[in-house]
Design a protein around this motif. Structure first.
Motif, PDB file in Angstrom:
ATOM      1  N   ALA A  63     -33.105  -9.769  40.492  1.00  0.00           N
ATOM      2  CA  ALA A  63     -33.981 -10.945  40.466  1.00  0.00           C
ATOM      3  C   ALA A  63     -33.305 -12.089  39.725  1.00  0.00           C
ATOM      4  CB  ALA A  63     -35.307 -10.597  39.792  1.00  0.00           C
ATOM      5  N   LEU A  64     -33.323 -13.249  40.339  1.00  0.00           N
ATOM      6  CA  LEU A  64     -32.743 -14.425  39.707  1.00  0.00           C
ATOM      7  C   LEU A  64     -33.774 -15.074  38.793  1.00  0.00           C
ATOM      8  CD1 LEU A  64     -30.896 -16.024  42.761  1.00  0.00           C
ATOM      9  CD2 LEU A  64     -29.932 -14.576  40.960  1.00  0.00           C
ATOM     10  N   PRO A  65     -33.339 -15.567  37.648  1.00  0.00           N
ATOM     11  CA  PRO A  65     -34.292 -16.244  36.755  1.00  0.00           C
ATOM     12  C   PRO A  65     -34.822 -17.503  37.402  1.00  0.00           C
ATOM     13  CG  PRO A  65     -32.044 -16.585  35.999  1.00  0.00           C
ATOM     14  CD  PRO A  65     -31.966 -15.572  37.111  1.00  0.00           C
ATOM     15  N   LYS A  66     -36.040 -17.855  37.034  1.00  0.00           N
ATOM     16  CA  LYS A  66     -36.618 -19.086  37.555  1.00  0.00           C
ATOM     17  C   LYS A  66     -35.796 -20.275  37.098  1.00  0.00           C
ATOM     18  CE  LYS A  66     -41.378 -17.421  37.747  1.00  0.00           C
ATOM     19  NZ  LYS A  66     -42.767 -17.635  37.278  1.00  0.00           N
ATOM     20  N   SER A  67     -35.678 -21.237  37.993  1.00  0.00           N
ATOM     21  CA  SER A  67     -34.900 -22.420  37.644  1.00  0.00           C
ATOM     22  C   SER A  67     -35.541 -23.131  36.468  1.00  0.00           C
ATOM     23  CB  SER A  67     -34.820 -23.372  38.844  1.00  0.00           C
ATOM     24  OG  SER A  67     -36.112 -23.760  39.255  1.00  0.00           O
ATOM     25  N   GLY A  68     -34.723 -23.470  35.492  1.00  0.00           N
ATOM     26  CA  GLY A  68     -35.233 -24.129  34.304  1.00  0.00           C
ATOM     27  C   GLY A  68     -35.033 -25.626  34.381  1.00  0.00           C
ATOM     28  N   GLY A  69     -34.592 -26.192  33.313  1.00  0.00           N
ATOM     29  CA  GLY A  69     -34.389 -27.625  33.279  1.00  0.00           C
ATOM     30  C   GLY A  69     -35.279 -28.268  32.237  1.00  0.00           C
ATOM     31  N   GLU A  70     -35.019 -29.528  32.013  1.00  0.00           N
ATOM     32  CA  GLU A  70     -35.752 -30.242  30.974  1.00  0.00           C
ATOM     33  C   GLU A  70     -37.239 -30.341  31.289  1.00  0.00           C
ATOM     34  OE1 GLU A  70     -33.839 -33.968  30.499  1.00  0.00           O
ATOM     35  OE2 GLU A  70     -32.027 -33.128  29.562  1.00  0.00           O
ATOM     36  N   ARG A  71     -37.581 -30.594  32.553  1.00  0.00           N
ATOM     37  CA  ARG A  71     -38.999 -30.722  32.904  1.00  0.00           C
ATOM     38  C   ARG A  71     -39.735 -29.397  32.724  1.00  0.00           C
ATOM     39  NH1 ARG A  71     -36.938 -34.016  37.235  1.00  0.00           N
ATOM     40  NH2 ARG A  71     -37.508 -36.220  36.950  1.00  0.00           N
ATOM     41  N   VAL A  72     -39.097 -28.301  33.105  1.00  0.00           N
ATOM     42  CA  VAL A  72     -39.733 -26.989  32.958  1.00  0.00           C
ATOM     43  C   VAL A  72     -39.979 -26.684  31.489  1.00  0.00           C
ATOM     44  CG1 VAL A  72     -39.423 -24.514  33.291  1.00  0.00           C
ATOM     45  CG2 VAL A  72     -38.772 -26.104  35.102  1.00  0.00           C
ATOM     46  N   GLU A  73     -38.991 -26.969  30.652  1.00  0.00           N
ATOM     47  CA  GLU A  73     -39.150 -26.723  29.222  1.00  0.00           C
ATOM     48  C   GLU A  73     -40.230 -27.629  28.634  1.00  0.00           C
ATOM     49  OE1 GLU A  73     -38.596 -25.065  25.476  1.00  0.00           O
ATOM     50  OE2 GLU A  73     -38.086 -24.400  27.496  1.00  0.00           O
ATOM     51  N   ALA A  74     -40.273 -28.878  29.099  1.00  0.00           N
ATOM     52  CA  ALA A  74     -41.304 -29.801  28.622  1.00  0.00           C
ATOM     53  C   ALA A  74     -42.693 -29.307  29.017  1.00  0.00           C
ATOM     54  CB  ALA A  74     -41.059 -31.201  29.185  1.00  0.00           C
ATOM     55  N   LEU A  75     -42.829 -28.816  30.248  1.00  0.00           N
ATOM     56  CA  LEU A  75     -44.113 -28.277  30.692  1.00  0.00           C
ATOM     57  C   LEU A  75     -44.521 -27.066  29.865  1.00  0.00           C
ATOM     58  CD1 LEU A  75     -43.786 -28.551  34.582  1.00  0.00           C
ATOM     59  CD2 LEU A  75     -45.549 -29.622  33.175  1.00  0.00           C
ATOM     60  N   ARG A  76     -43.551 -26.221  29.548  1.00  0.00           N
ATOM     61  CA  ARG A  76     -43.851 -25.034  28.747  1.00  0.00           C
ATOM     62  C   ARG A  76     -44.400 -25.431  27.380  1.00  0.00           C
ATOM     63  NH1 ARG A  76     -42.121 -21.914  24.829  1.00  0.00           N
ATOM     64  NH2 ARG A  76     -40.450 -23.359  24.304  1.00  0.00           N
ATOM     65  N   MET A  77     -43.775 -26.421  26.753  1.00  0.00           N
ATOM     66  CA  MET A  77     -44.227 -26.853  25.427  1.00  0.00           C
ATOM     67  C   MET A  77     -45.614 -27.485  25.493  1.00  0.00           C
ATOM     68  SD  MET A  77     -40.788 -28.322  23.550  1.00  0.00           S
ATOM     69  CE  MET A  77     -40.324 -29.451  24.873  1.00  0.00           C
ATOM     70  N   LEU A  78     -45.845 -28.300  26.528  1.00  0.00           N
ATOM     71  CA  LEU A  78     -47.149 -28.949  26.654  1.00  0.00           C
ATOM     72  C   LEU A  78     -48.254 -27.930  26.914  1.00  0.00           C
ATOM     73  CD1 LEU A  78     -46.203 -32.103  28.759  1.00  0.00           C
ATOM     74  CD2 LEU A  78     -46.910 -32.051  26.362  1.00  0.00           C
ATOM     75  N   ARG A  79     -47.968 -26.944  27.754  1.00  0.00           N
ATOM     76  CA  ARG A  79     -48.972 -25.905  28.025  1.00  0.00           C
ATOM     77  C   ARG A  79     -49.257 -25.091  26.769  1.00  0.00           C
ATOM     78  NH1 ARG A  79     -46.106 -24.879  33.308  1.00  0.00           N
ATOM     79  NH2 ARG A  79     -47.362 -25.918  34.907  1.00  0.00           N
ATOM     80  N   LEU A  80     -48.216 -24.838  25.993  1.00  0.00           N
ATOM     81  CA  LEU A  80     -48.401 -24.111  24.738  1.00  0.00           C
ATOM     82  C   LEU A  80     -49.344 -24.877  23.814  1.00  0.00           C
ATOM     83  CD1 LEU A  80     -47.448 -21.713  22.918  1.00  0.00           C
ATOM     84  CD2 LEU A  80     -45.679 -23.250  22.058  1.00  0.00           C
ATOM     85  N   ALA A  81     -49.104 -26.181  23.690  1.00  0.00           N
ATOM     86  CA  ALA A  81     -49.948 -27.005  22.825  1.00  0.00           C
ATOM     87  C   ALA A  81     -51.369 -27.104  23.367  1.00  0.00           C
ATOM     88  CB  ALA A  81     -49.337 -28.401  22.689  1.00  0.00           C
ATOM     89  N   LYS A  82     -51.504 -27.232  24.687  1.00  0.00           N
ATOM     90  CA  LYS A  82     -52.842 -27.340  25.273  1.00  0.00           C
ATOM     91  C   LYS A  82     -53.635 -26.055  25.080  1.00  0.00           C
ATOM     92  CE  LYS A  82     -55.356 -27.582  29.572  1.00  0.00           C
ATOM     93  NZ  LYS A  82     -55.295 -27.404  31.030  1.00  0.00           N
TER      94      LYS A  82
END
Length: 217
Positions: A63-82
């Motif tokens: 299995a290949l890891p999901k594509s990351g990137g700055e937007r994905v990391e930003a979304l992860r942080m925002l969802r964590l805070a929400k």
């Protein structure tokens, strides 16, 4: 190194996966060792690392890891805070309910109807009646109500940023405005469902508070 296996590439392993990919190393997602292996060999980083390497080299892990990137990391942080804001808001509501149930009856009557409970609690003025329990109840109710309102604003602002980033991400990944809008509608439907569910829980809690207050009265 030509190939590496990394656990949890969508969470705590994301940074390592991105670093390896930047070094032109093929990264595959590996599962944690099964229970029998852990019981036989023990739980150590060395055992986990060896299991990950064997899974990657043998081809078991593909299995290949999901594509990351700055937007994905930003979304992860925002969802964590929400998620944190929503959880804290629910906790504050429950605490407010607990304080309200044990507050003096005169104060409870002053705060009716419950449909405007948060606003009325947030606007309570300090009292100096010489009754420590009543004075403290007023202060605590105001503090908790203001916290609930603030956390609601935080969750709303975070959701706005999440939606904007999600749209930018999907626009970058998908060609065609129609497909982007379809993905956005699907995302919005999921979020609306969670909002409706949270609102129903809040209304249920308010109904419980009303019933409890009537019983206490």
């Amino acid at each position: 190194m030509l190939r590496a296996g990394v656990e949890c590439t969508g969470s705590y392993g994301a940074g390592l996966a991105r670093y390896l990919a930047a070094q032109q190393v093929a990264v595959v997602e590996v599962n944690q060792p099964d229970g029998s292996t852990r019981r036989r060999c023990g739980k150590t980083d060395a055992v986990d690392a060896e299991a990950a390497a064997r899974a990657a080299l043998s081809g078991i892990a593909r299995a290949l890891p999901k594509s990351g990137g700055e937007r994905v990391e930003a979304l992860r942080m925002l969802r964590l805070a929400k998620n944190s804001a929503v959880k804290a808001r629910t906790q504050a509501l429950n605490q407010l309910k607990s304080v309200l149930v044990n507050a003096p009856s005169a104060l409870r009557e002053e705060l009716e109807p419950l449909s405007r409970l948060l606003r009325r609690c947030a606007e309570l003025a300090d009292t100096r009646e010489g009754n420590p329990a009543a004075d403290t109840a007023v202060f605590t109710l105001r503090l908790l109500a203001q916290r609930v309102v603030q956390l609601r604003h935080e969750a709303t602002e975070l959701e706005t940023r999440i939606t904007r980033l999600y749209l930018e991400r999907r626009t970058a990944e998908i060609k065609g405005k129609r497909e982007v809008m379809r993905c956005l509608k699907r995302y919005a439907a999921r979020e609306v469902y969670h909002l409706i569910r949270a609102d129903m829980i809040t209304r249920h809690q308010q109904s419980d508070a009303s019933a409890t207050l009537m019983t206490a009265a």
